[in-house]
Enzyme design. Structure first.
Site, PDB file in Angstrom:
ATOM      1  CB  ALA A  10      30.735  31.660  36.297  1.00 30.12           C
ATOM      2  N   GLY A  39      37.091  39.460  38.792  1.00 35.65           N
ATOM      3  CA  GLY A  39      35.979  40.770  39.694  1.00 35.65           C
ATOM      4  C   GLY A  39      35.578  40.732  40.952  1.00 35.65           C
ATOM      5  CB  ILE A  40      32.948  38.201  41.519  1.00 33.96           C
ATOM      6  CG1 ILE A  40      31.651  39.315  40.519  1.00 33.96           C
ATOM      7  CG2 ILE A  40      32.038  37.617  42.706  1.00 33.96           C
ATOM      8  CD1 ILE A  40      29.841  37.941  40.644  1.00 33.96           C
ATOM      9  NE  ARG A  88      31.818  32.948  32.627  1.00 37.65           N
ATOM     10  CZ  ARG A  88      33.046  32.469  32.733  1.00 37.65           C
ATOM     11  NH1 ARG A  88      33.111  30.499  32.216  1.00 37.65           N
ATOM     12  NH2 ARG A  88      33.907  33.622  33.768  1.00 37.65           N
ATOM     13  CD  GLU A  89      25.148  26.482  35.965  1.00 37.31           C
ATOM     14  OE1 GLU A  89      23.876  26.542  37.042  1.00 37.31           O
ATOM     15  OE2 GLU A  89      25.656  25.292  35.472  1.00 37.31           O
ATOM     16  N   GLY A 224      53.050  30.311  39.619  1.00 37.52           N
ATOM     17  CA  GLY A 224      52.012  29.554  40.473  1.00 37.52           C
ATOM     18  C   GLY A 224      52.538  28.850  41.681  1.00 37.52           C
ATOM     19  N   GLY A 227      55.492  31.116  43.656  1.00 35.55           N
ATOM     20  CA  GLY A 227      55.102  32.283  44.219  1.00 35.55           C
ATOM     21  C   GLY A 227      55.361  33.758  42.810  1.00 35.55           C
ATOM     22  CG  ASP A 254      40.764  35.340  40.423  1.00 37.15           C
ATOM     23  OD1 ASP A 254      41.246  35.704  39.032  1.00 37.15           O
ATOM     24  OD2 ASP A 254      39.751  34.756  40.357  1.00 37.15           O
TER      25      ASP A 254
END
Length: 315
Positions: A10, A39-40, A88-89, A224, A227, A254
């Site tokens: 996105a 992944g990016i 998409r955005e 979260g 940890g 990510d």
């Protein structure tokens, strides 16, 4: 070599406004544009740490061109899988009066059977030096829910270790093929073992249930702001996260994955990888948009985590 796969990337647009009010025309701050998608973001995190990866992702339409330019700005190595649909955005608005964050996502373009085959073909041609394939993010419309499972089987046949970070049926289909590592949150882990919720020791027991079923070798449960919990057949380690001022949680998960796979690629132990992952994930929450983090921020937090982890066993 590390390869990341993003089938539903996105263009991430983030801004802020004093307060969200229905029906009113709201005057927002100048938007920030980032290349987004699981992944990016993982590749961006690896690059922040001084590592190298190949980002493999779909792109189409004008938004696809924008995405490519944003990835170029990040100086990432990448390979495009061209699609006809429009990339998409996603839209993130932070309400400055309350510091609440509102995140809006769209399904993404429909992937045709021919485009799906192009994805599998691209993966079949990965370099022999590929050690890890990180499959991260949602599955776009048009693909069967077992598509990540197909990818997992293909990657394993090529001798590649698969790391999966997604949810729902796409996650389960990959796990049933046997991955190396998965990073569920508490809710996702509970659903995988057929529970409404998990508490205390139930978390590590549920993680080991996945391992004993040969769905994975390693489970890193994201907790979260608390940890993460690292679980293998013979290892159970809680990695606490330092308390920081949170600006945005976008890309934090990510970043956690990126820190882990980077460390593993450097020959670090699972414990060292999980600690760096928590440091990167926590550092990412201190920045706006999907800027993620800077290496110095992660290094400082890692020093704190290393001091605490030896003395903290429960969460």
């Amino acid at each position: 070599m590390i390869v990341t796969l993003t089938l539903n990337p996105a263009v991430d647009v983030s801004t802020n406004v004093d307060r969200l009010v229905p029906t009113h025309k709201l005057h927002c701050a100048q938007p920030q544009y980032d290349a987004g998608g699981g992944g990016i973001n993982v590749s961006k995190a690896i690059h922040r740490l001084g590592g190298h990866s190949l980002a493999l992702f779909t792109a189409g339409g004008p938004n696809g061109l924008t995405l490519q330019k944003l990835v170029d700005t990040e100086a990432l190595s990448y390979q495009l899988i061209h699609i006809d649909g429009m990339t998409r955005e996603s839209f993130v608005v932070t309400e400055t009066s309350t510091n609440l964050q509102f995140r809006f996502g769209t399904p993404g373009p429909e992937i045709t059977p021919m485009e799906a085959e192009s994805c599998l073909t691209a993966l079949s041609k990965l370099p022999a030096s590929t050690d890890y394939l990180v499959i991260s993010g949602s599955l776009p419309p048009g693909l069967p829910t077992d598509f990540y499972g197909l990818i997992t089987r293909q990657a394993k046949a090529q001798g590649i270790k698969v790391i999966i970070d997604t949810s729902g049926k796409p996650l389960q289909s990959a796990l049933q093929c046997g991955v190396f590592l998965t990073k569920p949150n508490l809710g996702e882990l509970a659903r995988l073992v057929g529970k409404e919720r998990l508490e205390g020791k139930q978390v590590s027991l549920a993680a080991r249930e996945l391992i004993q079923a040969r769905w994975c070798e390693v489970v890193v449960v994201s907790l979260g702001p608390r940890g993460a919990l690292l679980v293998t057949n013979d290892l159970h380690e809680y990695i606490p996260a330092p308390i920081v001022k949170t600006i945005s949680t976008v890309g934090a998960g990510d970043s956690l994955v990126g820190g882990m796979v980077y460390a593993l690629g450097q020959g670090k132990s699972l414990s060292e990888a999980a600690r760096l992952g928590v440091a990167c994930g926590t550092a990412a929450t201190q920045n706006s948009g999907t800027h993620l983090f800077q290496k110095q921020e992660a290094d400082e937090l890692l020093a704190w985590i290393n001091q605490q982890s030896g003395s903290v066993n429960e969460w």
